[in-house]
Write an enzyme that holds these catalytic residues in place. Sequence first.
Site, PDB file in Angstrom:
ATOM      1  N   ARG A 150      -8.291 -12.367  -5.567  1.00 57.99           N
ATOM      2  CA  ARG A 150      -8.296 -10.996  -5.070  1.00 57.99           C
ATOM      3  C   ARG A 150      -6.855 -10.558  -4.802  1.00 57.99           C
ATOM      4  NH1 ARG A 150     -13.056 -11.971  -0.533  1.00 57.99           N
ATOM      5  NH2 ARG A 150     -14.747 -12.446  -2.000  1.00 57.99           N
ATOM      6  N   ASP A 200      -3.784  -8.304  -3.793  1.00 55.43           N
ATOM      7  CA  ASP A 200      -3.681  -7.256  -2.777  1.00 55.43           C
ATOM      8  C   ASP A 200      -3.313  -5.913  -3.393  1.00 55.43           C
ATOM      9  OD1 ASP A 200      -4.227  -9.107  -0.784  1.00 55.43           O
ATOM     10  OD2 ASP A 200      -2.121  -9.475  -0.310  1.00 55.43           O
ATOM     11  N   ARG A 230       3.783 -13.639  -0.578  1.00 55.75           N
ATOM     12  CA  ARG A 230       4.661 -12.598  -0.056  1.00 55.75           C
ATOM     13  C   ARG A 230       5.299 -13.015   1.262  1.00 55.75           C
ATOM     14  NH1 ARG A 230       0.770  -7.911   0.470  1.00 55.75           N
ATOM     15  NH2 ARG A 230       2.582  -6.899   1.430  1.00 55.75           N
TER      16      ARG A 230
END
Length: 245
Positions: A50, A52, A198
Site C-alpha cells: 500500500r 502512501d 521515508r
Amino acid sequence: MPRYKLIIEYDGTPFSGWQIQDNAPTVQGALEAAVLAICGEPARVHGSGRTDAGVHALAQVAHCDIAKTFPPGRLRDGLNAHLRPHPIGVLNAEVVADDFEARFSARKRHYRYRITNHRANLALDIKRSWRVPRHLDADAMHAAAQRLLGKHDFTTFRDTECQAKSPEKTLDQLDVVRDGDEITILTSARSFLHSQVRSMVGSLVWVGEGRWSADDLAGALAARTRAACGPVAPPDGLYLVRVEY
C-alpha cells in the site's frame, strides 16, 4: 475463474495512495473502475503493498480474479484504455496460478528514493524528487545507513498509525549513492513498516547535513520510540521499483 498478475507503473502525485478510499482518488480505485468497465462486474485488485499518498511506482505488482477469460495482452490494453487520463500504466498482464498472492507471495521489495541536492528550484522533477538545498555528505550517509542493516525493532522509523503486528523487520539493503547533484537511496527488504523508508531517509539527511553522526542514527534505532526519529522525507522522491517472487 482465472487469476491475472499485473505489473503497473504510476505517478502517485494525484492519488491518496494505493488503498481504495470512499472520498479520495486512489490507484486501487482507478484500477478497479477499469476492471468494472471491461467486465461489467466488480473485482478486487490486490496490490503487493500500500504505497502512501504521493509515492510512485515503476513496477507495482497486483493480482485480480476475473470471471471472464481474456488474452493477457487484450486485458492489458483494455485496462490502459479505461485508465486514461489517470497517470497509471499497466505494463504487463499474465495468467498465474490460483495460489499466487501479490502481497503474501512476495519475497523482497525494492525501493528507490531520489534527492536533488542543489539550491535551484526543481523544474522537471517537481513532485518526483526531494530538493535539499544544503550540501549533503553522501559518504557519511552511506556509512551510517549500514548501521540499520539486519533484523531490528524499527519502532523509531514506524508511523504511529502503522498496522503491522510486529515492529521487527530485516533490512537487506540501504545504499546511498551520489551522481552529481542527484543522491539515490536504494533499499530492499521482504517488507517494510508504514513510512519506514521515508523515516529512514529523513534521518539520513540529518546525517548528511552533519546534525547527526552514525552513532546518533544507531542510537535512534535503539531507542525504539517514534520521538527519536528525524524528519520524515516527503513522498515525492519515493518509488517502488521492483517486487521479487
